[in-house]
Design a protein around this motif. Structure first.
Motif, PDB file in Angstrom:
ATOM      1  N   GLU C 233     -71.387 -26.066 -14.687  1.00 37.61           N
ATOM      2  CA  GLU C 233     -71.661 -26.841 -15.907  1.00 37.61           C
ATOM      3  C   GLU C 233     -71.222 -28.284 -15.738  1.00 37.61           C
ATOM      4  OE1 GLU C 233     -71.264 -24.129 -19.940  1.00 37.61           O
ATOM      5  OE2 GLU C 233     -69.480 -24.590 -18.799  1.00 37.61           O
ATOM      6  N   LEU C 234     -70.009 -28.390 -15.192  1.00 40.49           N
ATOM      7  CA  LEU C 234     -69.441 -29.717 -15.002  1.00 40.49           C
ATOM      8  C   LEU C 234     -70.366 -30.558 -14.118  1.00 40.49           C
ATOM      9  CD1 LEU C 234     -67.039 -31.519 -15.539  1.00 40.49           C
ATOM     10  CD2 LEU C 234     -65.871 -30.517 -13.589  1.00 40.49           C
ATOM     11  N   ILE C 235     -70.790 -29.944 -13.015  1.00 42.97           N
ATOM     12  CA  ILE C 235     -71.653 -30.690 -12.100  1.00 42.97           C
ATOM     13  C   ILE C 235     -72.963 -31.072 -12.762  1.00 42.97           C
ATOM     14  CG2 ILE C 235     -73.033 -30.482  -9.990  1.00 42.97           C
ATOM     15  CD1 ILE C 235     -70.693 -29.007  -8.761  1.00 42.97           C
ATOM     16  N   LYS C 242     -78.912 -29.227 -11.754  1.00 44.32           N
ATOM     17  CA  LYS C 242     -78.083 -28.209 -11.099  1.00 44.32           C
ATOM     18  C   LYS C 242     -77.900 -28.586  -9.640  1.00 44.32           C
ATOM     19  CE  LYS C 242     -77.436 -24.111 -13.505  1.00 44.32           C
ATOM     20  NZ  LYS C 242     -78.141 -24.234 -14.790  1.00 44.32           N
ATOM     21  N   LEU C 243     -76.747 -28.280  -9.119  1.00 47.72           N
ATOM     22  CA  LEU C 243     -76.490 -28.588  -7.713  1.00 47.72           C
ATOM     23  C   LEU C 243     -75.939 -27.334  -7.083  1.00 47.72           C
ATOM     24  CD1 LEU C 243     -76.732 -31.350  -6.243  1.00 47.72           C
ATOM     25  CD2 LEU C 243     -74.257 -31.491  -6.411  1.00 47.72           C
ATOM     26  N   GLU C 244     -76.766 -26.715  -6.262  1.00 48.93           N
ATOM     27  CA  GLU C 244     -76.299 -25.460  -5.684  1.00 48.93           C
ATOM     28  C   GLU C 244     -75.760 -25.683  -4.283  1.00 48.93           C
ATOM     29  OE1 GLU C 244     -79.836 -23.496  -6.415  1.00 48.93           O
ATOM     30  OE2 GLU C 244     -79.228 -22.976  -8.443  1.00 48.93           O
ATOM     31  N   ASN C 245     -74.916 -24.758  -3.887  1.00 50.50           N
ATOM     32  CA  ASN C 245     -74.435 -24.747  -2.516  1.00 50.50           C
ATOM     33  C   ASN C 245     -73.824 -26.078  -2.111  1.00 50.50           C
ATOM     34  OD1 ASN C 245     -73.916 -23.978   0.029  1.00 50.50           O
ATOM     35  ND2 ASN C 245     -76.053 -23.981   0.730  1.00 50.50           N
ATOM     36  N   GLN C 246     -72.607 -26.311  -2.571  1.00 47.68           N
ATOM     37  CA  GLN C 246     -71.940 -27.589  -2.302  1.00 47.68           C
ATOM     38  C   GLN C 246     -71.837 -27.884  -0.803  1.00 47.68           C
ATOM     39  OE1 GLN C 246     -71.052 -29.987  -4.327  1.00 47.68           O
ATOM     40  NE2 GLN C 246     -69.983 -31.212  -2.808  1.00 47.68           N
ATOM     41  N   PHE C 247     -71.617 -26.857   0.005  1.00 49.01           N
ATOM     42  CA  PHE C 247     -71.519 -27.103   1.449  1.00 49.01           C
ATOM     43  C   PHE C 247     -72.717 -26.476   2.160  1.00 49.01           C
ATOM     44  CE2 PHE C 247     -67.135 -27.086  -0.104  1.00 49.01           C
ATOM     45  CZ  PHE C 247     -66.794 -28.386   0.206  1.00 49.01           C
ATOM     46  N   PRO C 248     -73.746 -27.261   2.399  1.00 51.22           N
ATOM     47  CA  PRO C 248     -75.004 -26.721   2.924  1.00 51.22           C
ATOM     48  C   PRO C 248     -74.956 -26.515   4.433  1.00 51.22           C
ATOM     49  CG  PRO C 248     -75.214 -29.068   2.574  1.00 51.22           C
ATOM     50  CD  PRO C 248     -73.820 -28.719   2.196  1.00 51.22           C
ATOM     51  N   TYR C 249     -73.961 -25.751   4.870  1.00 49.33           N
ATOM     52  CA  TYR C 249     -73.805 -25.546   6.308  1.00 49.33           C
ATOM     53  C   TYR C 249     -74.956 -24.725   6.851  1.00 49.33           C
ATOM     54  CZ  TYR C 249     -71.852 -23.876  10.710  1.00 49.33           C
ATOM     55  OH  TYR C 249     -71.662 -23.570  12.024  1.00 49.33           O
ATOM     56  N   VAL C 428     -69.747 -35.707  -6.205  1.00 50.96           N
ATOM     57  CA  VAL C 428     -70.262 -34.430  -5.692  1.00 50.96           C
ATOM     58  C   VAL C 428     -71.688 -34.526  -5.182  1.00 50.96           C
ATOM     59  CG1 VAL C 428     -68.896 -32.596  -6.695  1.00 50.96           C
ATOM     60  CG2 VAL C 428     -70.522 -33.829  -8.125  1.00 50.96           C
ATOM     61  N   GLY C 429     -72.509 -35.205  -5.949  1.00 48.08           N
ATOM     62  CA  GLY C 429     -73.901 -35.308  -5.544  1.00 48.08           C
ATOM     63  C   GLY C 429     -74.029 -36.039  -4.216  1.00 48.08           C
TER      64      GLY C 429
END
Ligand SMILES: Nc1ncnc2c1ncn2[C@@H]1O[C@H](COP(=O)(O)OP(=O)(O)OP(=O)(O)O)[C@@H](O)[C@H]1O
Ligand SMILES: Nc1ncnc2c1ncn2[C@@H]1O[C@H](COP(=O)(O)OP(=O)(O)OP(=O)(O)O)[C@@H](O)[C@H]1O
Ligand SMILES: [Mg+2]
Ligand SMILES: [Mg+2]
Lengths: 319, 306, 493, 319
Positions: C233-235, C242-249, C428-429
């Protein structure tokens, strides 16, 4: 939309604020003296400005780096004396000119090495070399003026200082114009120029970006020296003789031209075309004061006040 | 005279000025010929440096001091120091306004300015506009030469000094002043420059403006300007004899050291050099500098410089 | 619930060409920590500068303890009881710690003579209470960025004000200092102080803040209790999507070894050996002062080494300076973007091409068109938020400045790219975008060394993790085996 | 432990490197000339150094701020002329001194206002006021020397310049010593001094820490002006008259003294005691060159070389 237009207008004015100061000056001076706005007089101004402008173009390299070169007045004296001495010995013109440029380059190299490779402060290095070069001039000339004889070489050399092309284009003015075109190109269109601004803007960042900071600094000082050498030769040619004290305190006028032209002494900023405008602004002040026969005591005062006013206006419109 | 082992102190106001460097060279040469030591100091036109130089000079205990002060009024303290140390002082070119001076070898700048102005007056019976290109503002030579010039010009209704501007002793600056003057005042008839360097600049400016009718008068009689007078580009110059002053000073020092009497004031010539006498005078100058005998010790002109 | 001490309403601020704040509200309560959140350039720092008198607002009202305030300089805010730790370090490099802490409020005797001893002692006390191991008479320029940040915090605490604003205080800190800082913040809360806390490390928000105010593009989006918020929600409030998967390894098969370092030693590091393969990210973890930056700068030719070897593609190299290193194919992206990263008075285009003059010049002459096209290409590809490539980098937000430096690095096209704190101070973005860019680099077969003090980032993006402590290598962990605890264990071993 | 001791030793040497340069100079000069190391000569050196040292103390305020003041030479000329003119009119000594200090303060205030409140670059502001103050001096004196008569006031005023206390302590030296003690206290023991260093070290940080940066800058320039006024009075008293050109280019020697004394022109650094040492180092060079009867042309060269060598050594031992 509306506000954008005004913004653009403001930006334009801001970009060319020195030109506006110059135009204001021309208008005011024309009102003060009817003799000011004549072709003859404006030609005089350009001739008189040429040496200071060439010096200013040179010192702008040092200033944009964030440094300074106050030894250029002494370099003018030294190279002028050498030029005169060579002309007296009937050395061909080309050799004389190359020799003065080379000596200027060496003087700049000495400054540059101490500044770039020994990390000494430009002000103190060039304060010391100011003294050294002036002393060298005095020793070389033994304190006496070197006058140029009437030989063939002297005539061709003097053409540099007072000759005309097409009947109206005086050589010093032509040389000045060429210098500014070349310097404009170097500072704005080459990677060397770009790197010079980067070093002046943030030396550490320039270094970490892989620039050879020392070489760039050295080069800038060499160029400054070369232009001082050229100014020395032109001045000697214009006057027809070389005084051991020639060029004394010329550095101050050159620096003033740069600053009035909007170059920041903090480095990283400055446009060469505006330096030329700055030199002309100062030259016109000297000219109108002469024309109006203001006493030299008052001239000293007025010149200081006007320089202050110019940088103040410059700053005001800058904000 | 039997040879003495003397040390002479020479204090010059500014040896980057050709006048004084000529004086210095002649002084040194004459001293060398006489077998004297010379300690030579120059003050760079800074009166405070005069005091400093005197202090340093006294440390070395010279037998006689030859002093060319930066400023006559300021010279008192330096002279007093030498007096305290019991060392005789001879002044050259510029006097000291206080203190004990054994001998003053004078050359008169005011008079020089006067004869320069008089020459212009004589050359231009109809009068007209005149330009004065001054030396560095505040320098004593500027003040004195200007004073002499105005003594004549200001009393003469036919002449108007339309431009009085400084050329800072520099040919290049004088040239700019002259260019501007010619633009502003097309009717200029004559120009007086406080030294010959500046006269060279004025000549260049006049030539470039195709004005060979202007009467150009300089000061100092430098070699180039004598050439210019011969060539007709310069009308006249005022000759002081710096070499002669230097030689005279050495001679006076020798006498003082030997305990002989010397005149309190010795005048060396100030004269106008024009096309009429330039050849004769050139030889006179040469003689003066080569032959020691040709001194003017007998002349007892008592014109005081200040 | 604490009383509202500070109330900002409809605050607007415009810079030439940029509307930085557009009617922002903020309420700060005593005994609470208010998070101020938003992407880079959302206007957080600008809002705080309007509050503390560094900037003057164009419109809106600010009330402190019910009174309308309008500061015109920093001192007035301090005197009233509002202190701020600015995003940029504001210390005098050549002065000592205690002198900096007491700057402007020196202790003096009646004669006006400053009382060095008392200031020294008080500083020592303060540092001790903060768990910082520093001598009060050390010079600031001799400290690491993290230590400087702690000094900055000490300086703000000394004022003992009612409201303390912290603009990204943990930006340069590692975990142990963050723990100390949070203890300090908890203590402030207990003492009924009001705290405004700005950070891009969202996990911190959930740990230490009570409420959150979110800004986007200079506009007020909302205020929520942290306990009622989820991470996603915060993001989405911050980013607007929406921002999924903060670390897109992305798992990838590493290629051959590109960089191989053996037994490297100098004044800063001791006997370090490691290698990096093509398409691989080697994370470098460690506490503050571990010597990670020094290791990187040694490889980059800034510091010299006399023991050990460096091999690139099997060829031994010995970079003597950065230009030498770049020629060899190593590029280092600094942790200090304003100090030695950007030429701030030059524009975006000029900064991007600074390390790659050869790409835009022919025999020294700059091809303006090429220059602009390259820059515009990077601006588009990396989504750098700027009006044009002619904007001075000084006027960009921190995250966008960071992207410009990364663009500069990418344009130089190195074989090995060393990223030192690549997402410091980045939202974050933008962080995710930078991670995507790192993936792109891996795909291109570059060897990436990533120094970071953010554990989740190290764990989330590295293929392997090298642990340094006090200039020594303490071990290596593969992606699979690495956890925060294991890394700490290695450090302390 | 072992290494710590060496480090401490090194640190000590580094801290007092200018003193080491001075001692080396004294030893070398004593070997060169037997006349150098006498009480009389060393007293001379101190007397000769005093004016430059007072100026250097003043300009150190501007330099530590990260700026510069090149107008001080002109302030010396102006205040000297005023002092002489007042003495000639038999104004009491105290009034004369207060007047010169006040005029120096006003000169500094003018510089300071433009630098601090109009954000102009110190170099260009003081370059302009250099011209203005010199012109004012020329106008005031009408280009002529102001000589002091033999009156009671003149005598007491001249005591300032050449009087002695206890038979050996010359007034200029005493005044110089007092100036340095006061300046030491102000720069090192007061919060104003700390703030000055802070502004010079990082102006933005100083501002954000709540310092009144503008006021601090203004104050520093006012102090610089006051000390230049004092130097003008002392010089006028020492010479016994005031030349309109007095003090010309003195700023350069004062700046050189600061830099040789380890003050960085980048600001934020500099110790006043070392500035005094720097002034003495330069003064001794001038003195030995005079004693050795080096031609003044060569002196100019040697002086430049030695200043360069001094800053080079300074930098070497600094690293
Ligand atoms: N002095 C300035 N001149 C022009 N524009 C500015 C200035 N300061 C900030 N801006 C612009 O104002 C906007 C808000 O900047 P601000 O620094 O407040 O963002 P922020 O939320 O603190 O971002 P970050 O998280 O990167 O620190 C940005 O677009 C920035 O480019
Ligand atoms: N200029 C300097 N002078 C003296 N010591 C320094 C200097 N810079 C750093 N140090 C010291 O070197 C050590 C390592 O510095 P640094 O903190 O940069 O390492 P790091 O591992 O890169 O840490 P981080 O990047 O997390 O800040 C620290 O103990 C620091 O105090
Ligand atoms: Mg911010
Ligand atoms: Mg680091």
């Amino acid at each position: 939309m509306e506000s954008k237009t005004t913004n653009k207008g403001l930006k334009f004015i801001n970009n060319y604020r020195q030109v506006i100061i110059l135009l204001a000056e021309i208008i005011i001076f024309s009102l003060i003296s009817s003799r000011f706005l004549s072709v003859g007089n404006l030609t005089n101004v350009l001739k008189q400005v040429s040496i200071n402008a060439i010096l200013a173009a040179g010192v702008s390299f040092a200033i944009i780096l964030g440094g300074i070169d106050i030894s250029i007045g002494s370099v003018v004296g030294f190279t002028g004396a050498i030029a005169a001495a060579l002309v007296v010995r009937d050395i061909p013109l080309v050799v004389v000119i190359l020799a003065t440029l080379a000596i200027g380059a060496v003087a700049g190299l000495i400054n540059g090495v101490f500044i770039a490779y020994f990390d000494l402060q430009p002000m103190i290095v060039t304060l010391a070399t100011l003294s050294v070069f002036r002393g060298a001039t005095l020793v070389f000339t033994n304190g006496a003026t070197v006058a140029m004889s009437k030989g063939a070489c002297a005539a061709s050399f003097k053409f540099l200082g007072s000759g005309r092309i097409f009947g109206f284009l005086y050589m010093p003015v032509l040389i000045m114009a060429l210098v500014f075109i070349v310097v404009y190109y170097v500072q704005n269109k080459t990677s060397f120029g770009r790197h010079m601004y980067a070093v002046g803007g943030n030396e550490d960042a320039a270094y970490l970006s892989g620039l050879n900071v020392r070489k760039i600094k050295l080069m800038c000082h060499v160029i400054c020296g070369i232009l001082a050498g050229l100014a020395g030769a032109v001045m000697c040619a214009r006057v027809g003789s070389a005084q051991p004290t020639a060029g004394e305190s010329y550095e101050m006028d050159a620096i003033a031209a740069c600053v009035v032209g909007g170059t920041s002494l903090r480095g990283g900023e400055g446009r060469i075309a505006m330096t030329l405008v700055g030199a002309i602004i100062i030259g016109m002040i000297n000219n109108i004061l002469n024309i109006m026969n203001v006493s030299s005591y008052w001239q000293t005062i007025v010149k200081g006040v006007v320089i202050l006013a110019a940088v103040l206006m410059d700053r005001k419109s800058n904000n | 005279d039997e040879k003495q082992d003397l040390t002479l102190g020479l204090m010059l106001s500014d040896n980057t000025n050709q006048f004084f460097s000529t004086l210095e060279d002649a002084f040194k040469k004459a001293a060398e010929d006489a077998g004297y030591e010379v300690i030579s100091l120059s003050s760079g036109n800074d009166a405070a440096k005069d005091v400093t130089n005197m202090e340093d000079l006294l440390t070395q205990n010279p037998d006689v001091i030859v002093y060319n002060p930066v400023d006559s009024d300021a010279a008192g303290d330096a002279v007093a120091m030498a007096n305290d140390a019991g060392i005789p002082v001879v002044t050259v070119d510029r006097a000291a306004n206080s203190g004990d001076i054994v001998c003053h070898i004078a050359s008169d700048n005011v008079y020089g300015g006067e004869i320069a102005a008089q020459y212009i007056v004589d050359q231009l019976p109809d009068g007209g506009q005149v330009v004065e290109i001054q030396g560095q503002a505040g320098a004593s030579a500027t003040n004195e030469r200007g004073e002499g010039f105005h003594n004549i010009m200001d009393d003469n209704d036919k002449f108007e000094v339309v431009v009085s501007q400084t050329g800072n002793w520099s040919s290049s600056e004088a040239m700019s002043v002259m260019e501007n003057a010619l633009t502003a005042n097309p009717d200029i008839k004559a120009v007086f420059c406080h030294n010959d360097q500046m006269a060279l600049g004025a000549i260049e400016a006049c030539q470039q403006a195709d004005r060979d009718d202007i009467v150009i008068v300089g000061f100092d009689a430098d070699a180039d300007n004598l050439d210019a007078i011969k060539a007709g580009t310069q009308a006249a110059t005022v000759r002081q004899l710096p070499a002669l002053m230097g030689e005279t000073a050495v001679e006076v020092c020798g006498k003082i050291a030997a305990g002989e009497e010397v005149e309190a004031s010795i005048g060396t010539e100030v004269e106008l050099v024009t096309a009429d006498n330039v050849d004769a005078d050139a030889t006179a100058e040469e003689e003066a500098t080569t032959e020691e005998e040709a001194t003017t010790e007998e002349e007892t002109e008592t014109t005081d410089a200040e | 619930m604490g009383e509202v001490v500070l109330k900002l309403k409809g605050v607007c601020k415009e810079f030439p060409g940029v509307k930085a704040l557009d009617g922002v509200d903020l309420e700060v309560r005593e005994g609470e920590v208010m998070a101020l959140l938003g992407e880079n350039g959302a206007g957080k720092s600008t809002l705080m500068k309007c509050l503390t008198g560094v900037y003057q607002r164009d419109a809106g009202s600010i009330q402190f303890k019910g009174k309308e305030i309008n500061y015109t300089n920093a001192r007035q805010a301090q005197d009233d009881g509002i202190s701020i730790i600015h995003q940029e370090l504001n210390l005098i490099p050549k002065m000592k710690v205690y002198e900096n802490i007491f700057l402007g409020r020196e202790l003096k005797n009646k004669m006006g003579k400053i009382d060095i001893k008392q200031m020294y002692n008080k500083t020592a006390e303060m540092l001790k209470s903060m768990n910082v191991d520093l001598k009060p008479d050390q010079k600031i320029c001799e400290l690491s960025v993290a230590q400087q940040q702690m000094v900055e915090i000490a300086k703000a605490l000394l004022l003992d004000t009612k409201v303390i604003v912290m603009d990204e205080p943990t930006d340069a800190l590692t975990d142990s200092e963050v723990v100390s800082l949070f203890k300090i913040i908890n203590d402030l809360r207990d003492r009924k102080k009001a705290v405004v806390y700005i950070s891009h490390r969202l996990e911190e928000i959930f740990e230490i803040c009570d409420r959150a105010t979110i800004l986007r593009d200079g506009a007020f989006i909302g205020e929520k209790k942290v306990s009622e918020l989820t991470y996603d929600e915060l993001i989405s409030m911050m980013v607007g999507r929406k921002l999924e998967n903060q670390f897109p390894y992305e798992a990838m098969k590493p290629g051959k070894t590109v960089l191989s370092v053996k037994n490297l030693s100098n004044d800063y590091v001791h006997d370090i050996s490691f290698d990096v393969k093509a398409g691989e990210v080697l994370g470098v973890a460690g506490l503050v002062g571990a010597g990670r930056t020094e290791l990187a700068k040694t490889l980059y030719g800034v510091f010299h080494y006399d023991k050990g070897t460096v091999e690139l593609d099997g060829q031994q190299i010995h970079p003597k300076n950065p230009s030498d290193a770049i020629r060899n194919g190593i590029y280092y992206m600094t942790e200090d973007r304003k100090g030695d990263g950007l030429v701030l008075i030059m524009n975006v285009k000029e900064n991007i091409s600074l390390s790659s003059s050869d790409k835009i010049t022919s025999s020294g002459h700059i091809n303006e068109k090429k220059d602009r096209e390259y820059a515009e290409d990077y601006v588009k590809k990396m989504r750098i938020k700027t009006p044009s490539v002619f904007q001075k980098t000084r006027n960009l937000s921190g995250g966008n400045q960071q992207k410009v430096i990364l663009a500069k690095a990418m344009m130089s096209d190195p074989k090995v790219l060393i990223l030192d704190e690549p997402t410091r101070g980045i939202d974050v973005g933008a962080k995710k975008e930078i991670y995507l860019l790192i993936n792109e680099l891996r795909r291109q077969g570059k060897a990436v060394i990533m120094i970071s003090s953010e554990m989740p980032e190290i764990l989330g993006m590295s293929d392997r993790i090298m642990i340094l402590h006090e200039g020594q290598k303490k071990g290596e962990l593969s992606r699979e085996e690495a956890t925060q605890e294991k890394i700490m264990d290695k450090i302390l071993s």
